[in-house]
Design a protein around this motif. Structure first.
Motif, PDB file in Angstrom:
ATOM      1  N   ALA A 164       0.829  -1.209   0.000  1.00 14.12           N
ATOM      2  CA  ALA A 164       0.000   0.000   0.000  1.00 14.12           C
ATOM      3  C   ALA A 164       0.858   1.252   0.000  1.00 14.12           C
ATOM      4  O   ALA A 164       0.597   2.220  -0.710  1.00 14.12           O
ATOM      5  N   VAL A 165       1.927   1.220   0.835  1.00 14.64           N
ATOM      6  CA  VAL A 165       2.843   2.372   0.893  1.00 14.64           C
ATOM      7  C   VAL A 165       3.522   2.578  -0.452  1.00 14.64           C
ATOM      8  O   VAL A 165       3.635   3.696  -0.961  1.00 14.64           O
ATOM      9  N   LEU A 166       3.986   1.466  -1.051  1.00 18.51           N
ATOM     10  CA  LEU A 166       4.659   1.545  -2.342  1.00 18.51           C
ATOM     11  C   LEU A 166       3.727   2.074  -3.414  1.00 18.51           C
ATOM     12  O   LEU A 166       4.089   2.940  -4.218  1.00 18.51           O
ATOM     13  N   SER A 167       2.487   1.592  -3.406  1.00 17.87           N
ATOM     14  CA  SER A 167       1.510   2.045  -4.397  1.00 17.87           C
ATOM     15  C   SER A 167       1.204   3.517  -4.227  1.00 17.87           C
ATOM     16  O   SER A 167       1.109   4.276  -5.193  1.00 17.87           O
ATOM     17  N   ALA A 168       1.091   3.943  -2.965  1.00 19.63           N
ATOM     18  CA  ALA A 168       0.816   5.359  -2.702  1.00 19.63           C
ATOM     19  C   ALA A 168       1.967   6.221  -3.178  1.00 19.63           C
ATOM     20  O   ALA A 168       1.781   7.282  -3.794  1.00 19.63           O
ATOM     21  N   GLY A 169       3.213   5.735  -2.927  1.00 18.65           N
ATOM     22  CA  GLY A 169       4.388   6.490  -3.373  1.00 18.65           C
ATOM     23  C   GLY A 169       4.464   6.579  -4.872  1.00 18.65           C
ATOM     24  O   GLY A 169       4.798   7.624  -5.438  1.00 18.65           O
ATOM     25  N   THR A 170       4.145   5.469  -5.540  1.00 15.35           N
ATOM     26  CA  THR A 170       4.168   5.463  -7.002  1.00 15.35           C
ATOM     27  C   THR A 170       3.130   6.414  -7.567  1.00 15.35           C
ATOM     28  O   THR A 170       3.398   7.193  -8.484  1.00 15.35           O
ATOM     29  N   ALA A 171       1.913   6.359  -6.988  1.00 16.28           N
ATOM     30  CA  ALA A 171       0.842   7.242  -7.452  1.00 16.28           C
ATOM     31  C   ALA A 171       1.219   8.695  -7.247  1.00 16.28           C
ATOM     32  O   ALA A 171       0.976   9.558  -8.093  1.00 16.28           O
ATOM     33  N   CYS A 172       1.864   8.956  -6.090  1.00 13.42           N
ATOM     34  CA  CYS A 172       2.291  10.321  -5.792  1.00 13.42           C
ATOM     35  C   CYS A 172       3.345  10.787  -6.790  1.00 13.42           C
ATOM     36  O   CYS A 172       3.314  11.919  -7.271  1.00 13.42           O
ATOM     37  N   ARG A 215       3.212  14.504 -13.577  1.00 16.83           N
ATOM     38  CA  ARG A 215       2.223  15.121 -14.462  1.00 16.83           C
ATOM     39  C   ARG A 215       2.063  16.613 -14.142  1.00 16.83           C
ATOM     40  O   ARG A 215       1.913  17.436 -15.036  1.00 16.83           O
ATOM     41  N   GLU A 216       2.120  16.949 -12.857  1.00 20.46           N
ATOM     42  CA  GLU A 216       1.988  18.359 -12.460  1.00 20.46           C
ATOM     43  C   GLU A 216       3.106  19.203 -13.050  1.00 20.46           C
ATOM     44  O   GLU A 216       2.915  20.371 -13.359  1.00 20.46           O
ATOM     45  N   ASN A 217       4.299  18.607 -13.239  1.00 20.97           N
ATOM     46  CA  ASN A 217       5.455  19.331 -13.776  1.00 20.97           C
ATOM     47  C   ASN A 217       5.589  19.206 -15.286  1.00 20.97           C
ATOM     48  O   ASN A 217       6.541  19.735 -15.865  1.00 20.97           O
ATOM     49  N   SER A 218       4.691  18.500 -15.922  1.00 18.69           N
ATOM     50  CA  SER A 218       4.765  18.315 -17.373  1.00 18.69           C
ATOM     51  C   SER A 218       4.396  19.594 -18.103  1.00 18.69           C
ATOM     52  O   SER A 218       3.481  20.326 -17.689  1.00 18.69           O
ATOM     53  N   VAL A 219       5.085  19.851 -19.201  1.00 13.41           N
ATOM     54  CA  VAL A 219       4.737  21.030 -20.002  1.00 13.41           C
ATOM     55  C   VAL A 219       3.353  20.891 -20.618  1.00 13.41           C
ATOM     56  O   VAL A 219       2.775  21.880 -21.076  1.00 13.41           O
ATOM     57  N   ALA A 220       2.803  19.685 -20.612  1.00 14.60           N
ATOM     58  CA  ALA A 220       1.478  19.470 -21.185  1.00 14.60           C
ATOM     59  C   ALA A 220       0.379  20.140 -20.364  1.00 14.60           C
ATOM     60  O   ALA A 220      -0.704  20.429 -20.891  1.00 14.60           O
ATOM     61  N   VAL A 221       0.640  20.381 -19.089  1.00 15.22           N
ATOM     62  CA  VAL A 221      -0.402  20.933 -18.218  1.00 15.22           C
ATOM     63  C   VAL A 221       0.015  22.240 -17.545  1.00 15.22           C
ATOM     64  O   VAL A 221      -0.773  22.817 -16.787  1.00 15.22           O
TER      65      VAL A 221
END
Length: 285
Positions: free
Chosen positions: A19-27, A33-39
């Motif tokens: 669960a921790v690993l999945s949360a870290g990956t999702a984060c 994505r937040e830092n992508s030039v696409a957005v």
């Protein structure tokens, strides 16, 4: 009983760790994505300042040229308002690092894609494929008809640019290097007699020739191209979504006629034959 309890505890720990690993990956995905030039709502695009007709800084501090117009079009098609677009001058030897360090989001600066550069950054595009050629004074045009005629002649060398090594190292032509801090200085040295030729991409040479003509100097492009120079848009290696978004913007620019019009605007007056079909992309990796 004890073995069963141990197994249950181990299973519980495994579920928690997953669960921790999945949360870290999702984060991590969310942060990427937040830092992508696409957005992004704002963009800083690295450009050249010493290439007339391609990327040049004016006396008033603004930037003008083919690359600048391409960069503006890309930003607009990514949804970034003109007021939120900033141009930042890049150096020939520092472009990779400025992308890696986040000083710029993209680089649109007659930036030829090479295997060595792809180690450090990814490239969207190319948005154009130029060809390396040679620029000389009109009085020397009969003597210098190809790069092989540059043997023993003074040739401009800009640190960080691949143009001189293309002639000297790859083609084995023993030209004499005359170092300059940029192609504006190359032009000054050529018109003043400080060197015999400038060899770089034909779009840059066309811009230099046009500027020289405006100040009374007659220069000629040899018209003996010897390389393909795909101009890529440098982007962080992790930003695959942004790279794909930029590729979409470049495709649209060719499909709706914007890119051909910009090529005509900047290079039609000097008679340079340009290609107006969308180049084959590098692929976002």
């Amino acid at each position: 009983m004890r073995a069963t309890a141990r197994l249950r505890r181990a299973a519980t720990a495994l579920v928690a760790a997953t669960a921790v690993l999945s949360a870290g990956t999702a984060c991590g995905i969310a942060d990427a994505r937040e830092n992508s030039v696409a957005v992004k709502d704002t963009l800083v695009i690295g450009v050249n300042a010493d290439q007339p007709g391609v990327g040049e800084r004016t006396a008033g501090g603004s930037y003008t040229g083919f690359d600048i117009d391409i960069a503006k079009e890309i930003a607009e098609r990514l949804g970034v308002a003109p007021a939120n677009l900033t141009f930042k001058q890049v150096g020939y030897a520092t472009r990779d690092k400025m992308v890696q360090d986040g000083d710029v989001d993209l680089v649109v600066a007659s930036y030829s894609v090479t295997p060595e550069r792809k180690v450090n950054v990814s490239f969207a595009g190319p948005y154009y494929v130029a060809h390396q050629d040679v620029l000389v004074r009109a009085s020397d045009a009969a003597k210098i008809r190809s790069i092989h005629d540059l043997k023993g002649r003074r040739l401009c060398k800009v640190p960080g640019s691949v143009s001189f090594p293309r002639v000297h190292d790859e083609q084995g032509v023993a030209a004499l290097p005359v170092e300059a801090d940029g192609y504006a200085q190359c032009l000054t040295d050529l018109t003043s007699g400080g060197l015999d030729a400038v060899s770089t991409d034909d779009l840059i040479l066309a811009g230099l020739a046009a500027k020289a003509s405006g100040s009374g100097h007659d220069l000629r492009i040899v018209n003996a191209p010897f390389t393909d120079e795909p101009y890529g848009i440098a982007i962080r290696k992790s930003d695959v979504e942004g790279c794909e978004a930029v590729n979409k913007a470049v495709t649209e620019m060719y499909q709706d006629g914007t890119a051909p019009e910009l090529l005509k605007k900047w290079f039609g007056p000097v008679g340079l034959k340009v290609t107006t079909t969308v180049p084959q992309f590098e692929g976002c990796v």
